[in-house]
Design a protein around this motif. Structure first.
Motif, mmCIF file in Angstrom:
data_model
loop_
_atom_site.group_PDB
_atom_site.id
_atom_site.type_symbol
_atom_site.label_atom_id
_atom_site.label_comp_id
_atom_site.label_asym_id
_atom_site.label_seq_id
_atom_site.Cartn_x
_atom_site.Cartn_y
_atom_site.Cartn_z
ATOM 1 N N UNK A 173 -8.499 23.885 9.157
ATOM 2 C CA UNK A 173 -7.874 22.564 9.166
ATOM 3 C C UNK A 173 -8.781 21.492 8.560
ATOM 4 N N UNK A 174 -10.056 21.490 8.919
ATOM 5 C CA UNK A 174 -10.967 20.451 8.434
ATOM 6 C C UNK A 174 -11.052 20.468 6.908
ATOM 7 N N UNK A 175 -11.143 21.652 6.316
ATOM 8 C CA UNK A 175 -11.210 21.771 4.861
ATOM 9 C C UNK A 175 -9.908 21.312 4.228
ATOM 10 N N UNK A 176 -8.792 21.767 4.782
ATOM 11 C CA UNK A 176 -7.489 21.378 4.243
ATOM 12 C C UNK A 176 -7.298 19.867 4.340
ATOM 13 N N UNK A 177 -7.637 19.290 5.467
ATOM 14 C CA UNK A 177 -7.472 17.846 5.661
ATOM 15 C C UNK A 177 -8.313 17.055 4.664
ATOM 16 N N UNK A 178 -9.566 17.426 4.533
ATOM 17 C CA UNK A 178 -10.469 16.738 3.609
ATOM 18 C C UNK A 178 -9.957 16.856 2.169
ATOM 19 N N UNK A 179 -9.488 18.048 1.798
ATOM 20 C CA UNK A 179 -8.989 18.251 0.444
ATOM 21 C C UNK A 179 -7.681 17.509 0.185
ATOM 22 N N UNK A 180 -6.817 17.441 1.190
ATOM 23 C CA UNK A 180 -5.576 16.678 1.048
ATOM 24 C C UNK A 180 -5.901 15.199 0.831
ATOM 25 N N UNK A 181 -6.826 14.663 1.619
ATOM 26 C CA UNK A 181 -7.217 13.262 1.441
ATOM 27 C C UNK A 181 -7.780 13.016 0.046
ATOM 28 N N UNK A 182 -8.656 13.908 -0.402
ATOM 29 C CA UNK A 182 -9.236 13.773 -1.743
ATOM 30 C C UNK A 182 -8.159 13.834 -2.813
ATOM 31 N N UNK A 183 -7.236 14.771 -2.678
ATOM 32 C CA UNK A 183 -6.166 14.945 -3.656
ATOM 33 C C UNK A 183 -5.262 13.715 -3.699
ATOM 34 N N UNK A 184 -4.861 13.215 -2.537
ATOM 35 C CA UNK A 184 -3.973 12.052 -2.491
ATOM 36 C C UNK A 184 -4.671 10.805 -3.034
ATOM 37 N N UNK A 185 -5.943 10.670 -2.742
ATOM 38 C CA UNK A 185 -6.710 9.537 -3.282
ATOM 39 C C UNK A 185 -6.767 9.634 -4.802
ATOM 40 N N UNK A 186 -7.015 10.828 -5.311
ATOM 41 C CA UNK A 186 -7.113 11.039 -6.752
ATOM 42 C C UNK A 186 -5.772 10.775 -7.432
ATOM 43 N N UNK B 1 -10.435 31.368 3.755
ATOM 44 C CA UNK B 1 -10.594 31.064 2.353
ATOM 45 C C UNK B 1 -11.712 30.041 2.221
ATOM 46 N N UNK B 2 -12.613 30.269 1.312
ATOM 47 C CA UNK B 2 -13.707 29.325 1.142
ATOM 48 C C UNK B 2 -13.225 28.061 0.435
ATOM 49 N N UNK B 3 -13.966 26.992 0.617
ATOM 50 C CA UNK B 3 -13.583 25.683 0.084
ATOM 51 C C UNK B 3 -13.344 25.729 -1.418
ATOM 52 N N UNK B 4 -14.203 26.399 -2.147
ATOM 53 C CA UNK B 4 -14.073 26.434 -3.610
ATOM 54 C C UNK B 4 -12.739 27.054 -4.038
ATOM 55 N N UNK C 10 -2.004 18.916 5.983
ATOM 56 C CA UNK C 10 -3.117 19.853 6.193
ATOM 57 C C UNK C 10 -2.716 20.959 7.159
ATOM 58 N N UNK C 11 -2.006 20.605 8.213
ATOM 59 C CA UNK C 11 -1.571 21.616 9.187
ATOM 60 C C UNK C 11 -0.648 22.632 8.525
ATOM 61 N N UNK C 12 0.291 22.165 7.713
ATOM 62 C CA UNK C 12 1.198 23.079 7.019
ATOM 63 C C UNK C 12 0.435 23.994 6.062
ATOM 64 N N UNK C 13 -0.573 23.445 5.383
ATOM 65 C CA UNK C 13 -1.358 24.275 4.465
ATOM 66 C C UNK C 13 -2.133 25.354 5.207
ATOM 67 N N UNK C 14 -2.620 25.037 6.400
ATOM 68 C CA UNK C 14 -3.351 26.056 7.170
ATOM 69 C C UNK C 14 -2.422 27.170 7.629
ATOM 70 N N UNK D 202 2.283 12.873 6.954
ATOM 71 C CA UNK D 202 0.938 12.312 6.953
ATOM 72 C C UNK D 202 -0.036 13.363 6.401
ATOM 73 N N UNK D 203 -1.227 12.929 5.982
ATOM 74 C CA UNK D 203 -2.225 13.914 5.537
ATOM 75 C C UNK D 203 -2.523 14.958 6.613
#
Length: 83
Positions: free
Chosen positions: A64-77, A1-4, A53-57, A48-49
């Motif tokens: 994993x890298x995309x999921x992890x980055x997006x989880x961090x962004x989401x939790x920060x937001x 799945x693409x990042x967008x 991320x692992x569960x989302x993958x 943990x983030x």
């Protein structure tokens, strides 16, 4: 799945037919789509983030890298809403 496409899964507002979850804290209301709610719920359960991320993958077609980055962004937001 693409990042967008994955980011759309985490979007707070989406297509009207998606089942949303409403969370309220005082005067503020936050409406999450199912994926956003799932991430928040796992975070509240103490995952943990990295674990989120692992569960989302495992559930979505995302690396994993995309999921992890997006989880961090989401939790920060979402931290700004104090939920």
């Amino acid at each position: 799945m693409e990042r967008r496409k994955f980011l759309k899964l985490l979007a707070l507002l989406g297509i009207g037919f998606l089942p949303f979850t409403r969370l309220s804290a005082g005067r503020e209301t936050l409406i999450l789509n199912p994926t956003g709610y799932k991430v928040l719920k796992m975070h509240r359960m103490g995952l943990t983030p990295e674990e989120i991320a692992k569960k989302l993958t495992e559930e979505y077609e995302v690396d994993y890298e995309t999921a992890y980055r997006d989880v961090l962004d989401f939790l920060k937001w979402i931290k700004g809403f104090n939920f």
